[in-house]
Design an enzyme around this catalytic site. Structure first.
Site, PDB file in Angstrom:
ATOM      1  N   CYS A   2       0.801  -0.851  -0.163  1.00  0.00           N
ATOM      2  CA  CYS A   2       0.149   0.115   0.208  1.00  0.00           C
ATOM      3  C   CYS A   2       0.909   1.050  -0.117  1.00  0.00           C
ATOM      4  O   CYS A   2       1.984   1.191   0.780  1.00  0.00           O
ATOM      5  CB  CYS A   2      -0.476   0.200   1.110  1.00  0.00           C
ATOM      6  N   ARG A  27       3.009  -0.161  -5.198  1.00  0.00           N
ATOM      7  CA  ARG A  27       3.258  -0.745  -3.747  1.00  0.00           C
ATOM      8  C   ARG A  27       2.133  -1.714  -4.149  1.00  0.00           C
ATOM      9  O   ARG A  27       1.130  -1.901  -2.613  1.00  0.00           O
ATOM     10  CB  ARG A  27       3.206   0.309  -2.426  1.00  0.00           C
ATOM     11  N   TRP A  74      -2.889  -2.285  -1.780  1.00  0.00           N
ATOM     12  CA  TRP A  74      -2.434  -3.767  -1.574  1.00  0.00           C
ATOM     13  C   TRP A  74      -3.420  -4.822  -0.451  1.00  0.00           C
ATOM     14  O   TRP A  74      -2.847  -5.127   0.700  1.00  0.00           O
ATOM     15  CB  TRP A  74      -0.664  -4.433  -1.821  1.00  0.00           C
ATOM     16  N   ASN A 100      -0.907   1.865   6.226  1.00  0.00           N
ATOM     17  CA  ASN A 100      -0.342   1.366   4.865  1.00  0.00           C
ATOM     18  C   ASN A 100       0.175   0.089   6.080  1.00  0.00           C
ATOM     19  O   ASN A 100       0.993   0.430   7.437  1.00  0.00           O
ATOM     20  CB  ASN A 100       0.934   1.499   4.541  1.00  0.00           C
ATOM     21  N   GLY A 101      -0.014  -1.056   6.806  1.00  0.00           N
ATOM     22  CA  GLY A 101       0.095  -2.189   7.260  1.00  0.00           C
ATOM     23  C   GLY A 101      -0.648  -2.849   7.874  1.00  0.00           C
ATOM     24  O   GLY A 101      -2.182  -3.040   7.073  1.00  0.00           O
ATOM     25  N   GLU A 487      16.364 -17.617 -10.329  1.00  0.00           N
ATOM     26  CA  GLU A 487      16.248 -15.905 -11.079  1.00  0.00           C
ATOM     27  C   GLU A 487      15.349 -16.167 -11.967  1.00  0.00           C
ATOM     28  O   GLU A 487      14.206 -15.610 -11.718  1.00  0.00           O
ATOM     29  CB  GLU A 487      17.382 -15.101 -10.397  1.00  0.00           C
ATOM     30  N   LYS A 491      11.308 -14.998 -12.448  1.00  0.00           N
ATOM     31  CA  LYS A 491      11.296 -13.319 -13.298  1.00  0.00           C
ATOM     32  C   LYS A 491       9.902 -13.814 -14.303  1.00  0.00           C
ATOM     33  O   LYS A 491       9.125 -13.299 -14.523  1.00  0.00           O
ATOM     34  CB  LYS A 491      13.000 -13.122 -14.219  1.00  0.00           C
ATOM     35  N   GLU A 494       6.689 -14.011 -12.303  1.00  0.00           N
ATOM     36  CA  GLU A 494       6.374 -12.826 -11.694  1.00  0.00           C
ATOM     37  C   GLU A 494       5.127 -11.745 -12.988  1.00  0.00           C
ATOM     38  O   GLU A 494       4.260 -12.029 -12.692  1.00  0.00           O
ATOM     39  CB  GLU A 494       7.008 -12.347 -11.556  1.00  0.00           C
ATOM     40  N   HIS A 510      16.628 -36.879 -10.692  1.00  0.00           N
ATOM     41  CA  HIS A 510      16.050 -37.069  -9.552  1.00  0.00           C
ATOM     42  C   HIS A 510      14.543 -37.031  -9.170  1.00  0.00           C
ATOM     43  O   HIS A 510      14.017 -36.440  -8.417  1.00  0.00           O
ATOM     44  CB  HIS A 510      16.524 -36.666  -8.655  1.00  0.00           C
ATOM     45  N   LYS A 609       5.769  -4.181  -5.234  1.00  0.00           N
ATOM     46  CA  LYS A 609       7.177  -3.799  -4.903  1.00  0.00           C
ATOM     47  C   LYS A 609       7.816  -4.136  -2.479  1.00  0.00           C
ATOM     48  O   LYS A 609       8.757  -5.030  -3.312  1.00  0.00           O
ATOM     49  CB  LYS A 609       7.770  -2.518  -4.945  1.00  0.00           C
TER      50      LYS A 609
HETATM   51  C1  F6R Z   1      10.896 -10.071  -7.326  1.00  0.00           C
HETATM   52  C2  F6R Z   1      10.655  -9.233  -6.175  1.00  0.00           C
HETATM   53  C3  F6R Z   1      10.845  -9.844  -4.398  1.00  0.00           C
HETATM   54  C4  F6R Z   1      11.679  -9.340  -3.786  1.00  0.00           C
HETATM   55  C5  F6R Z   1      11.498  -9.475  -2.679  1.00  0.00           C
HETATM   56  C6  F6R Z   1      11.856  -8.953  -1.371  1.00  0.00           C
HETATM   57  O1  F6R Z   1      11.426  -9.978  -8.943  1.00  0.00           O
HETATM   58  O2  F6R Z   1      11.528  -8.127  -6.337  1.00  0.00           O
HETATM   59  O3  F6R Z   1      11.284 -11.575  -4.338  1.00  0.00           O
HETATM   60  O4  F6R Z   1      12.889  -9.467  -4.267  1.00  0.00           O
HETATM   61  O5  F6R Z   1      10.166  -9.423  -2.330  1.00  0.00           O
HETATM   62  O6  F6R Z   1      12.246  -8.006  -1.389  1.00  0.00           O
HETATM   63  P1  F6R Z   1      12.936  -6.911  -1.046  1.00  0.00           P
HETATM   64  O7  F6R Z   1      15.119  -7.017  -1.650  1.00  0.00           O
HETATM   65  O8  F6R Z   1      12.718  -5.907  -1.426  1.00  0.00           O
HETATM   66  O9  F6R Z   1      13.410  -7.298   1.141  1.00  0.00           O
END
Ligand code: F6R
Length: 614
Positions: A2, A27, A74, A100-101, A487, A491, A494, A510, A609
């Site tokens: 949020c 956010r 969010w 927010n929270g 990773e 990507k 997501e 396995h 984010k």
């Molecule tokens: C994926 C992504 C998330 C963050 C995760 C941790 O692209 O961005 O998986 O890596 O939420 O966030 P931070 O790095 O901000 O602690």
């Protein structure tokens, strides 16, 4: 999650709130709402994005007013609909709040208020808080600031809030615990934001609220900062921000994610600035220099992080154990915080985070601190909570990352982690000089080398065309490339919503090999160092079962080229450098697949984010 914005001053507030909310949509973007005060209170909210909210403002009359607050949500408590959107208004209609929270004890607070006759329209914890403030204000006959203070004393959970009382419309109260809140200080005006991006174009003077702080922002009296725990006044510290406004614009790219992928050479240069001056000079990371005794005597290093930052930590395990020879453990912060991990004095705990606000990582930090660990934080966002909660640390300086899928922050994390491993390993005398020189030279050149990988973007875009119908992908890598395979898969899932899994290549036999058929694309990282022939064998096994292979290979490779359907070359390099390069084509592949499928790249569904809730 949020985002909250606010403004109190003399300018028309509508545009400030709407453009500010758009900057905070990373956010959360389930719903949006604003409160504007102009002789009376106007609240408008909408399910969906800020653009949906904008379309409700058909009448210019509604845009008048120079005090207001906004929220982009969010969803946590309650569905993402109009009723659950913020701002929430108290039963009398006088007090409004954006939050927010999560208020964890909202159930018990709500049942007390229900008994007193309060009525709730939404399913949210935030509506409970605004009514609790109202109840306290009315029963104790006190002002909004005091009432908010008493209400927050009863709250268990996390919050960044802004509260407004239409019976005293010259004041906004803000407070923070666990969720971020920044206040922009202008000339007789104040801005509020979950981060400074909503007000950067107006002022660079910023106060970051600390946990348990509350700011009473009054148009006539200015800003008063209070410590909620001690109930005392504190002097605000106004920081001069160095953020660049262009950083938060798309700069001609279709999406922030693409811009951020192409920014990586510059971002890594910024990560190295002042630290890697030249391969012939010693590495200079001041927090390592200052606390070197801790690294010298460390029995163990534990990395804690989530998501992409967890993948960076996993690669750090390979780097640190190889170059420093100190045992390393990598933990998901969310698991670490809820088990009873053994942490001894002499352990160094390294949280890694882009945002510096991830709730699970923060909770894990608190726990490690209580157990006596030394905390060395790696964060991107300057002044973030994790940066402040750790004993010392280092910033990645990747610049603002707006795209929800992390790209440049990850590349900066892994480049910095390798630099740290080289620095500590060299100081401890655990790396051969020739080896050190070779790696450091290649690391210093990495911004240029990445440029050459980025120049292959058209080839990668062409490959992506062939996989738009795929519903599953497997990503494989061995050794240093295993975290990159994870990773790459993250990507893709997501942003394109295609199911993808990453595995160590040797684990295929396995179990996962059962999934291979002609419909299964397999992305495999097969650069030419130590495990090359073993990876070639894995490729043959996949090919024998009809899998479609996209291979990341070293330039000049001939062997894998004969087997794979598509290959993408990266420059020949040391095996410790290769994962940093191999990751770039995987980012681009995900981007192009998702873009061609018409997905919302910068704001993928259900994500945000900065994950400031559990
Ligand atoms: C994926 C992504 C998330 C963050 C995760 C941790 O692209 O961005 O998986 O890596 O939420 O966030 P931070 O790095 O901000 O602690």
């Amino acid at each position: 999650m949020c985002g909250i914005v606010g403004y109190i001053g003399n300018k028309p507030v509508y545009d400030i709130l709407i453009t500010g909310l758009k900057k905070l949509e990373y956010r959360g973007y389930d719903s949006a709402g604003v409160m504007i005060y102009d002789k009376s209170l106007l609240i408008k909210k909408s399910k969906g994005k800020v653009a949906d909210l904008e379309s409700l403002f058909v009448n210019d009359q509604d845009k008048k007013g120079s005090i207001g607050m906004g929220h982009t949500r969010w969803a946590t408590h309650g569905a993402p609909n109009q009723i659950n959107s913020h701002p929430h208004v108290s039963n009398s209609g006088e007090i409004s709040l954006v939050h927010n929270g999560i208020i964890e004890n909202y159930h018990s607070l709500k049942s007390v208020l229900l008994k007193k006759g309060y009525v709730f329209k939404s399913d949210t914890d935030s509506e409970v808080l605004v009514n609790l403030i109202e109840d306290i204000k009315k029963t104790k006959k006190i002002k909004l600031g005091k009432a908010t203070y008493f209400a927050l004393k009863q709250v268990v959970g996390a919050y960044a809030i802004a509260v407004f009382d239409s019976t005293n419309p010259t004041e906004i109260i803000t407070a923070k615990l666990g969720s971020p809140l920044a206040i922009g200080v202008g000339e007789s005006e104040y801005y509020i934001g979950s981060d400074p991006s909503p007000f950067l174009e107006f002022t660079k003077r910023c106060i970051y609220l600390n946990d348990n702080e509350m700011a009473i922002i009054n148009l006539k009296k200015g800003l008063t900062l209070r410590d909620i725990k001690k109930d005392s006044i504190i002097d605000p510290f106004i920081e001069e921000l160095k953020h660049d406004i262009e950083e938060v614009e798309k700069g001609g790219y279709d999406h922030f994610m693409l811009k951020e992928i192409f920014e990586q050479p510059k971002s890594i240069k910024d990560t190295f600035r002042g630290r890697l001056l030249s391969p012939s000079l010693p590495i200079k990371i001041s927090s390592i220099e200052m606390h070197f005794d801790k690294f010298r005597s460390a029995n163990r290093i534990i990395f804690i992080s989530c998501g992409t930052s967890w993948h960076a930590s996993l690669l750090a395990e390979y780097y640190f154990e190889e170059l420093i020879r100190i045992p390393v453990k990598v933990e998901y912060a969310s698991e670490f915080r809820y088990r009873n991990p053994v942490i001894n004095k002499g352990d160094i705990v390294i949280p890694v985070s882009q945002s510096g606000e991830t709730a699970d990582t923060l909770a894990a930090i608190k726990m490690a601190k209580e157990k006596g660990a030394f905390l060395y934080g790696i964060c991107n966002v300057v002044g973030s909570t994790i940066a402040r909660e750790t004993d010392t640390g280092v910033y990645t300086h990747a610049g603002s990352e707006i795209g929800v899928a992390s790209t440049k922050a990850f590349s900066c994390q892994i480049s910095l982690l390798l630099l740290m491993a080289l620095d500590i390993g060299k100081r401890l005398g655990r790396i051969e000089e020739i080896r050190y020189q070779k790696i450091i030279k290649e690391l210093a050149a990495i911004p240029k080398t990445i440029e050459s990988v980025l120049s292959k973007s058209k080839h990668i875009e062409d490959i992506s065309e062939n996989f738009l119908e795929a519903s599953n992908f497997i990503y494989l890598g061995r050794g240093y490339h295993f975290p990159i395979a994870l990773e790459g898969a993250l990507k893709l899932k997501e942003i394109s919503y295609i199911h993808a899994e990453g595995y160590p290549a040797a684990e295929m036999k396995h179990g996962p090999i059962a999934l291979i058929d002609k419909y299964m694309p397999v992305v495999i990282i097969a650069t030419n160092k130590s495990n090359y022939h073993k990876v070639v064998s894995n490729i043959m096994e996949i090919k024998a079962r009809g899998g479609r292979i996209i291979a990341i290979v070293s330039s000049g490779d001939t062997e894998v080229k004969k087997l794979a359907e598509y290959t993408i070359e990266i420059p020949n390099c040391d095996e410790l450098i290769a994962p940093i390069l191999a990751n770039i084509p995987l980012q681009l592949l995900s981007y192009y697949i998702a873009n061609k499928k018409g997905c919302n790249i910068d704001q993928p569904r259900n994500l945000a984010k900065s994950v400031t809730v559990e």
